[in-house]
Design a protein around this motif. Structure first.
Motif, PDB file in Angstrom:
ATOM      1  N   ALA A 448      14.806  12.280  51.948  1.00  0.00           N
ATOM      2  CA  ALA A 448      13.407  11.891  51.847  1.00  0.00           C
ATOM      3  C   ALA A 448      13.129  11.543  50.395  1.00  0.00           C
ATOM      4  N   ASN A 449      12.310  10.523  50.194  1.00  0.00           N
ATOM      5  CA  ASN A 449      11.954  10.097  48.839  1.00  0.00           C
ATOM      6  C   ASN A 449      10.519  10.482  48.533  1.00  0.00           C
ATOM      7  N   ILE A 450      10.340  11.062  47.363  1.00  0.00           N
ATOM      8  CA  ILE A 450       8.974  11.392  46.924  1.00  0.00           C
ATOM      9  C   ILE A 450       8.652  10.545  45.706  1.00  0.00           C
ATOM     10  N   TRP A 451       8.020   9.409  45.976  1.00  0.00           N
ATOM     11  CA  TRP A 451       7.519   8.530  44.908  1.00  0.00           C
ATOM     12  C   TRP A 451       6.152   9.041  44.534  1.00  0.00           C
ATOM     13  N   THR A 452       5.870   9.087  43.240  1.00  0.00           N
ATOM     14  CA  THR A 452       4.733   9.916  42.839  1.00  0.00           C
ATOM     15  C   THR A 452       3.572   9.173  42.185  1.00  0.00           C
ATOM     16  N   GLU A 453       3.425   7.885  42.493  1.00  0.00           N
ATOM     17  CA  GLU A 453       2.298   7.124  41.930  1.00  0.00           C
ATOM     18  C   GLU A 453       0.975   7.861  42.106  1.00  0.00           C
ATOM     19  N   TYR A 454       0.815   8.522  43.263  1.00  0.00           N
ATOM     20  CA  TYR A 454      -0.453   9.188  43.595  1.00  0.00           C
ATOM     21  C   TYR A 454      -0.376  10.707  43.489  1.00  0.00           C
ATOM     22  N   MET A 455       0.628  11.204  42.769  1.00  0.00           N
ATOM     23  CA  MET A 455       0.793  12.666  42.715  1.00  0.00           C
ATOM     24  C   MET A 455       0.798  13.167  41.269  1.00  0.00           C
ATOM     25  N   PRO A 456      -0.397  13.305  40.694  1.00  0.00           N
ATOM     26  CA  PRO A 456      -0.446  13.694  39.283  1.00  0.00           C
ATOM     27  C   PRO A 456      -0.014  15.129  39.016  1.00  0.00           C
ATOM     28  N   THR A 457       0.003  15.972  40.033  1.00  0.00           N
ATOM     29  CA  THR A 457       0.327  17.387  39.787  1.00  0.00           C
ATOM     30  C   THR A 457       1.459  17.868  40.687  1.00  0.00           C
ATOM     31  N   THR A 458       2.087  18.948  40.267  1.00  0.00           N
ATOM     32  CA  THR A 458       3.148  19.541  41.084  1.00  0.00           C
ATOM     33  C   THR A 458       2.550  20.070  42.388  1.00  0.00           C
ATOM     34  N   TYR A 459       1.312  20.448  42.312  1.00  0.00           N
ATOM     35  CA  TYR A 459       0.552  20.922  43.454  1.00  0.00           C
ATOM     36  C   TYR A 459       0.535  19.858  44.557  1.00  0.00           C
ATOM     37  N   GLN A 460       0.311  18.619  44.098  1.00  0.00           N
ATOM     38  CA  GLN A 460       0.254  17.489  45.025  1.00  0.00           C
ATOM     39  C   GLN A 460       1.650  17.162  45.576  1.00  0.00           C
ATOM     40  N   VAL A 461       2.656  17.271  44.725  1.00  0.00           N
ATOM     41  CA  VAL A 461       4.031  17.010  45.180  1.00  0.00           C
ATOM     42  C   VAL A 461       4.384  17.984  46.303  1.00  0.00           C
ATOM     43  N   GLU A 462       4.048  19.249  46.097  1.00  0.00           N
ATOM     44  CA  GLU A 462       4.362  20.257  47.114  1.00  0.00           C
ATOM     45  C   GLU A 462       3.631  19.950  48.415  1.00  0.00           C
ATOM     46  N   TYR A 463       2.394  19.536  48.270  1.00  0.00           N
ATOM     47  CA  TYR A 463       1.584  19.220  49.454  1.00  0.00           C
ATOM     48  C   TYR A 463       2.222  18.107  50.284  1.00  0.00           C
ATOM     49  N   MET A 464       2.781  17.116  49.593  1.00  0.00           N
ATOM     50  CA  MET A 464       3.394  15.994  50.306  1.00  0.00           C
ATOM     51  C   MET A 464       4.784  16.364  50.850  1.00  0.00           C
ATOM     52  N   ALA A 465       5.448  17.299  50.194  1.00  0.00           N
ATOM     53  CA  ALA A 465       6.817  17.643  50.598  1.00  0.00           C
ATOM     54  C   ALA A 465       6.851  18.647  51.753  1.00  0.00           C
ATOM     55  N   PHE A 466       5.870  19.544  51.787  1.00  0.00           N
ATOM     56  CA  PHE A 466       5.916  20.634  52.778  1.00  0.00           C
ATOM     57  C   PHE A 466       4.792  20.488  53.779  1.00  0.00           C
ATOM     58  N   PRO A 467       5.039  20.720  55.053  1.00  0.00           N
ATOM     59  CA  PRO A 467       6.317  21.168  55.609  1.00  0.00           C
ATOM     60  C   PRO A 467       7.260  20.045  56.058  1.00  0.00           C
ATOM     61  N   ARG A 468       7.005  18.774  55.639  1.00  0.00           N
ATOM     62  CA  ARG A 468       7.875  17.700  56.157  1.00  0.00           C
ATOM     63  C   ARG A 468       9.343  17.931  55.800  1.00  0.00           C
ATOM     64  N   MET A 469       9.566  18.539  54.614  1.00  0.00           N
ATOM     65  CA  MET A 469      10.940  18.823  54.205  1.00  0.00           C
ATOM     66  C   MET A 469      11.666  19.707  55.215  1.00  0.00           C
ATOM     67  N   LEU A 470      10.922  20.596  55.855  1.00  0.00           N
ATOM     68  CA  LEU A 470      11.550  21.505  56.813  1.00  0.00           C
ATOM     69  C   LEU A 470      11.988  20.742  58.063  1.00  0.00           C
TER      70      LEU A 470
END
Ligand code: NAG
Length: 734
Positions: A448-470
């Motif tokens: 899975a790719n996490i491109w972060t144009e819209y993710m200014p915080t690690t908080y946002q990265v986690e939100y987009m990654a979980f639970p899809r990563m599972l």
């Protein structure tokens, strides 16, 4: 008497709990429950065969137990060498035995044990069981873009730690891109002194406001980079957990930041003009080789990712040096020039005993001989490369882009677009059906790719990654026949508290309901199924379009209905409706299942259900990627429906959507014609569009035609494109 009853209840609950399989994600190959349990209270020692010492050390850290090599005693946890693939884990009354053939497998076993331990909460024992397990794919990846927004190195550790918990084994670190260079390179200090810093914090603001870089230390500079020491420490941290870090250095496109500080590497020689390296200039190759030389000294991975995506190639057309190179090397065009660049880098990497990995654009102009392809623009590139005998990693946008929305955009924080709900990630199979079975082994896995144009915080990265990563973890690990969406959702419940304990911000399952219909035109009936991300939801529904209440019919499983209906359903908690109801007009209309002739072809990439799409009784949902919306380019929609006999008509409606971001627009107008011989058509009505092309939020429109009094065997529907795509579904005739 009272005491007896509670003892019985207790016995029953314990029994019930014992019968339940542990909620492991990804689901192991084989789990057998046994009698008894293993107790951690006596602080057992972890004892390992010397080759597995690192695994024992890690397990010791996870379980806070002493670990080492040497002789096992009663009650120990032992890690031994086995002969079989994968790992075997035996949790018994007085001991735990983990056996594996190699360290990587032992680490997978360690993570199973760690997960079981975490899932058990504060309970200091594990029920006895035997697990036999191995992975479906050898490449189980997560990507993270740290250019568009920069994240502190502590977050990289956290991300890798979570990857390991779910048995990912590759971290693809997207270290460079136009929005900022993120790795210290000693030979080229400007990369981190300037190209790592920019005028705006939020990437999209920077993008919209002139895209300038600033010197490090400037009061307004946003950015950052990882020192070589930090990157090496990340590599070691990951390796200890069985994870390989693959660095990506972008070329020849997505390189504005480099050209801003070393403008002589661009075709015009000026900063802020191009995003591509000049491939006619040998200094470019000197620079790239120097950089990769330092990169390889940090990252021992077999693969080095050289990007390769989205180079516009425009500057090369007008560049005398590039044209000179094309001539001298006997290249056909700019595509072959890109391919020349990739081959040259491959030669360099192969000379250093590494392998080249790149986005699927590296296929254009001919693939370098030993390259491995990351297929992101769908699976086509991956299929082509695998058929040609190259290894591939699947990362198709429709299933693997975790920068897409997870639910209705109206209810979500801003994201780049798309729609990728958890269930869709879970449904992914990295081996495409079209791929010749003899070539399937070339699919190493997916990422899975996490491109972060819209993710200014690690908080946002986690939100987009979980639970899809599972969900992806299970796609990559568990054999197809053991995958089961409902079972996964059940197990997922136990992981939410686990993620909370690990301080991970995750997307909460939505109350959005999906209504699925299996229409049987012959019998005029349909099988209705409701699905949602909720765990065992109470669903109430109506069939007449009225809003359901807690007193409406309760859903107890798939059911059949006859004839048309207006299904409306919602999830309830006690008597309160949760979220918005879902509705689906089911149309047993006159064109249902009839033959549709395409006078203009549909776009193959958005074929949906091919010739059946427009009259199959299903309406496209919120996303054009749902397999119901059919896409058209160029001349647009032009189809003829054969109703098989002259049929009295009442009305016709046809649906379109507009989503300007990815280039989906309403047609300027829609025309409906009728005919009785299929030759001579008369225009029944033309309806003009009233949605302006500037409307940049997702919008749907049904064009509804009044056909009262008409009778026809053939109906022709035409709609031109205005720009980009049109997406159509469904044509409903009454
Ligand atoms: C693509 C770009 C990427 C961008 C992303 C957004 C690839 C290989 N390239 O346009 O730079 O951030 O999509 O989804 O994905």
């Amino acid at each position: 008497m009272k005491i007896v009853i509670s003892a019985m209840v207790l016995a029953l609950t314990t029994l019930g709990a014992a019968a339940q399989e542990p909620a492991l994600i990804p689901r192991p190959l084989k789990m057998e429950q046994k009698e008894g349990r293993f107790d951690f209270k006596s602080s057992p020692r972890i004892v390992a065969d010397p080759v597995f010492k690192p695994a024992a050390g890690l397990l010791g850290e996870y379980l806070r137990l002493p670990a080492g090599t040497g002789a096992a005693s009663a009650g120990s946890i032992v890690i031994v060498r086995g002969k079989e693939n994968g790992y075997q884990l035996k949790i018994e009354q007085n001991r735990i035995v983990l056996s594996a053939r190699q360290l990587a497998d032992a680490l997978d076993g360690v993570n199973t044990l760690r997960q079981l331990y975490l899932l058990n909460g504060s309970d200091l024992h594990l029920p006895a069981m035997h697990i036999t397990d191995s992975a479906r794919f050898g490449y189980r990846g997560m990507h993270l873009d740290v250019s568009r927004h920069f994240y502190p190195v502590e977050f990289i550790y956290k991300f890798i730690d979570l990857m390991a918990l779910y048995k990912f084994n590759t971290f693809h670190w997207h270290l460079t891109d136009g929005a900022g260079w993120r790795l210290e390179i000693n030979k080229y200090p400007e990369l981190t002194k300037t190209a790592a810093w920019r005028t705006h914090n939020y990437c999209m603001d920077w993008w919209a406001n002139g895209r300038q870089y600033l010197p490090e230390g400037n009061a307004n500079a946003y950015g950052g980079y990882y020192t070589q020491e930090q990157a090496k420490a990340v590599v070691a941290y990951a390796a200890k957990r069985g994870i390989t870090v693959i660095p990506e250095i972008e070329m020849p496109g997505h390189s504005e930041e480099v050209l801003a500080v070393y403008p002589h590497l661009s075709c015009t020689g000026k900063p802020y003009e191009n995003s591509e390296f000049c491939l006619g200039n040998d200094s470019t190759f000197t620079f790239l080789e120097d950089v990769l030389q330092e990169v390889m000294a940090i990252f021992p991975s077999r693969y080095i990712h050289i990007g390769g995506d989205e180079a516009s190639k425009k500057a090369w057309k007008n560049c005398p040096k590039c044209q000179q190179r094309i001539k001298k090397e006997g290249l056909k065009d700019e595509e072959e020039l890109q391919s020349y660049g990739v081959r040259r880098m491959e030669k360099f990497l192969v000379g250093k005993k590494r392998k080249l990995l790149g986005w699927d654009e590296i296929l254009e102009g001919g693939l370098a001989p030993e390259a491995t392809v990351m297929s992101w623009r769908g699976e086509k590139g991956g299929i082509t490369a695998a058929e040609a005998g190259h290894d591939v990693i699947m990362t198709p946008g429709g299933y693997c882009y975790f920068d897409s929305y997870q639910a209705d955009p109206a209810t979500e924080p801003p994201a780049i677009g798309g729609f990728l709900p958890l269930s869709k990630v879970y449904s992914y199979n990295p081996v495409p059906a079209e791929l010749h079975a003899a070539k399937a082994h070339h699919v190493l896995g997916a990422q899975a790719n996490i491109w972060t144009e819209y993710m200014p915080t690690t908080y946002q990265v986690e939100y987009m990654a979980f639970p899809r990563m599972l969900a992806l973890a299970e796609v990559l690990w568990t054999p197809l026949q053991l995958k089961n969406w409902d079972d996964f959702k059940t197990r997922l419940q136990a992981h939410y508290p686990l993620l909370q304990k690990k301080n991970v911000n995750y997307y909460r399952p939505s109350y959005q309901l999906q209504i699925k219909t299996d229409i049987r035109p012959q019998t005029g009936s349909a099988l209705i199924t409701f699905d949602s991300e909720q765990y065992r939801p109470l669903i109430c529904y109506t069939l007449d379009g009225s809003t359901p209440t807690a007193a409406s019919a309760q859903y107890a499983g798939p059911f059949e209905i006859k004839g048309s209906a207006k299904i409306k359903a919602a999830i309830f908690r006690d008597t309160a409706m949760q979220g918005q109801p879902a509705s689906l007009p089911l149309d047993f209309h006159k064109a249902l299942g009839k033959k549709v002739t395409y006078n203009e072809p549909y776009y193959k990439g958005y074929a949906a259900q091919n010739e059946a799409t427009l009259v199959n009784g299903y309406r496209g949902s919120l996303t054009y990627g749902d397999g119901q919306w059919q896409g058209f380019l160029n001349k647009g929609l032009d189809v003829t429906i054969d109703l098989e006999q002259a049929t009295p008509l009442n009305s016709l409606s046809v649906g379109f959507m507009q989503l300007t971001g990815p280039g989906v627009y309403m047609p300027p107008a829609v025309e409906v014609y009728t005919s009785n011989d299929g030759q001579q058509f008369t225009l029944a009505q033309k309806i003009d569009n009233d949605v302006p092309p500037t409307h940049n939020k997702l919008i749907f429109k049904d064009f509804v035609f009044d056909l009262k009094g008409a009778s026809a065997r053939y109906i022709r529907v035409k709609a031109k494109t205005q720009k980009g795509f049109i997406f159509t579904d469904e044509i409903i005739v009454y």
